[in-house]
Design a protein around this motif. Structure first.
Motif, short mmCIF file in Angstrom:
data_model
loop_
_atom_site.label_atom_id
_atom_site.label_comp_id
_atom_site.label_asym_id
_atom_site.label_seq_id
_atom_site.Cartn_x
_atom_site.Cartn_y
_atom_site.Cartn_z
N HIS A 3 123.73 98.99 71.55
CA HIS A 3 124.19 100.38 71.67
C HIS A 3 123.11 101.24 72.30
O HIS A 3 123.38 102.03 73.22
N ALA A 4 121.86 101.08 71.85
CA ALA A 4 120.76 101.89 72.36
C ALA A 4 120.51 101.62 73.84
O ALA A 4 120.23 102.55 74.61
N VAL A 5 120.63 100.36 74.25
CA VAL A 5 120.48 100.02 75.67
C VAL A 5 121.59 100.69 76.49
O VAL A 5 121.33 101.25 77.56
N SER A 6 122.81 100.64 75.98
CA SER A 6 123.92 101.23 76.73
C SER A 6 123.76 102.73 76.88
O SER A 6 124.14 103.31 77.90
N VAL A 7 123.18 103.38 75.88
CA VAL A 7 122.94 104.83 75.96
C VAL A 7 121.93 105.14 77.07
O VAL A 7 122.13 106.05 77.87
N LEU A 8 120.84 104.38 77.12
CA LEU A 8 119.84 104.61 78.17
C LEU A 8 120.43 104.36 79.56
O LEU A 8 120.17 105.11 80.51
N ARG A 9 121.26 103.34 79.68
CA ARG A 9 121.89 103.06 80.97
C ARG A 9 122.84 104.19 81.36
O ARG A 9 122.86 104.64 82.52
N ALA A 10 123.60 104.67 80.39
CA ALA A 10 124.54 105.76 80.67
C ALA A 10 123.81 107.04 81.04
O ALA A 10 124.35 107.90 81.75
N ALA A 11 122.56 107.17 80.58
CA ALA A 11 121.75 108.35 80.90
C ALA A 11 121.10 108.23 82.28
O ALA A 11 120.43 109.15 82.73
N GLY A 12 121.28 107.09 82.94
CA GLY A 12 120.79 106.93 84.30
C GLY A 12 119.57 106.05 84.47
O GLY A 12 119.04 105.95 85.58
N CYS A 13 119.11 105.40 83.40
CA CYS A 13 117.93 104.53 83.52
C CYS A 13 118.35 103.17 84.06
O CYS A 13 119.18 102.49 83.45
N THR A 14 117.79 102.77 85.17
CA THR A 14 118.11 101.46 85.75
C THR A 14 117.06 100.42 85.38
O THR A 14 117.34 99.22 85.43
N ARG A 15 115.86 100.86 85.02
CA ARG A 15 114.80 99.95 84.56
C ARG A 15 114.67 100.14 83.05
O ARG A 15 114.42 101.25 82.58
N LEU A 16 114.85 99.05 82.31
CA LEU A 16 114.81 99.14 80.85
C LEU A 16 113.84 98.11 80.28
O LEU A 16 113.98 96.91 80.53
N HIS A 17 112.89 98.58 79.49
CA HIS A 17 111.98 97.71 78.76
C HIS A 17 112.30 97.87 77.27
O HIS A 17 112.34 99.01 76.77
N VAL A 18 112.51 96.76 76.59
CA VAL A 18 112.88 96.77 75.17
C VAL A 18 111.79 96.06 74.38
O VAL A 18 111.51 94.89 74.62
N VAL A 19 111.19 96.78 73.43
CA VAL A 19 110.13 96.20 72.61
C VAL A 19 110.74 95.62 71.34
O VAL A 19 111.38 96.33 70.56
N LEU A 20 110.56 94.31 71.16
CA LEU A 20 111.07 93.60 69.99
C LEU A 20 109.92 93.20 69.08
O LEU A 20 108.79 93.03 69.53
N GLY A 21 110.24 93.03 67.81
CA GLY A 21 109.21 92.62 66.86
C GLY A 21 109.81 91.82 65.74
O GLY A 21 109.89 90.59 65.80
N ALA A 22 110.27 92.49 64.69
CA ALA A 22 110.88 91.79 63.55
C ALA A 22 112.09 90.99 64.02
O ALA A 22 112.97 91.51 64.70
N GLY A 23 112.10 89.70 63.67
CA GLY A 23 113.24 88.85 64.03
C GLY A 23 113.48 88.76 65.52
O GLY A 23 114.63 88.62 65.95
N ALA A 24 112.43 88.82 66.32
CA ALA A 24 112.59 88.88 67.77
C ALA A 24 113.43 87.73 68.32
O ALA A 24 114.30 87.94 69.18
N ASP A 25 113.20 86.51 67.84
CA ASP A 25 113.97 85.36 68.34
C ASP A 25 115.44 85.51 68.02
O ASP A 25 116.31 85.19 68.85
N VAL A 26 115.74 85.99 66.82
CA VAL A 26 117.14 86.18 66.42
C VAL A 26 117.78 87.28 67.25
O VAL A 26 118.93 87.17 67.68
#
Length: 199
Positions: free
Chosen positions: A39-62
């Motif tokens: 959902h959070a990624v889709s919000v950033l895309r809808a706001a016009g961001c074409t480059r997205l970096h997502v920082v993962l930590g807890a349960g990153a593999d899952v």
């Protein structure tokens, strides 16, 4: 990339372990039938961001396995348990080698802030020296936008769960506040009691 819109990268901090939620990674909380991180990624895309970096930590593999993060640069923060500051540092470091000139920062646990607020803050970007924050009745909140001229200073002061708070306080006179109280609700999903905000 010369267009201002392309110079602003979306930076999603989604590493939290949900300690007060029974240890469930916040990224995988269900919202509208899909993981909160999607959902959070889709919000950033809808706001016009074409480059997205997502920082993962807890349960990153899952999270990688269960969430559709196609097209995003995934940044793993092994120090996620230290707090949001470590994730912000990891995210800014991942952007420093790109041609991005600003980072529009999103927190995965604030689904009440939609694309309209992110677009409004992104629209206030003018240069790598920009510092922009959403405001709610005049009080600074999220999202925030950091021009690349500030990344090193923010990284140097981002510790614990304070994120960029100290840096923004020190440079308060330079922060452009963009009122978003009419289009967003800046609640956090921190405790079991907060889960009623999710649909």
């Amino acid at each position: 990339m010369t267009d201002n819109e392309d110079q602003v990268a979306g930076l999603l901090l989604a590493a939290g372990g949900g300690r007060r939620l029974g240890g469930r990674p916040k990224a995988l909380l269900d919202h509208r039938g899909r993981p909160l991180v999607e959902h959070a990624v889709s919000v950033l895309r809808a706001a016009g961001c074409t480059r997205l970096h997502v920082v993962l930590g807890a349960g990153a593999d899952v999270v990688r396995h269960q969430a559709d993060l196609d097209g995003c640069v995934l940044v793993e923060n092994p120090e996620w348990a230290e707090g949001m500051g470590s994730s912000l540092r990891a995210g800014l470091e991942s952007l420093s080698g790109t041609d991005a000139r600003a980072a529009l920062v999103s927190l995965v646990d604030q689904p009440g802030i939609g694309a309209a607020a992110f677009a409004r803050v992104r629209g206030a970007y003018t240069s790598p020296d920009s510092l922009v924050a959403a405001a709610y009745d005049g009080v600074r909140g999220h999202p925030v936008l950091f021009g690349s001229a500030h990344w090193a200073g923010i990284a140097a002061t981002a510790t614990g769960d304070r994120g960029a708070r100290a840096y923004l306080k020190e440079h308060a006179a330079r922060v452009a506040l963009v009122e978003c109280g009419d289009i967003a609700r800046p609640y956090d999903i921190d405790t079991v009691e907060d889960l009623h905000h999710l649909e």
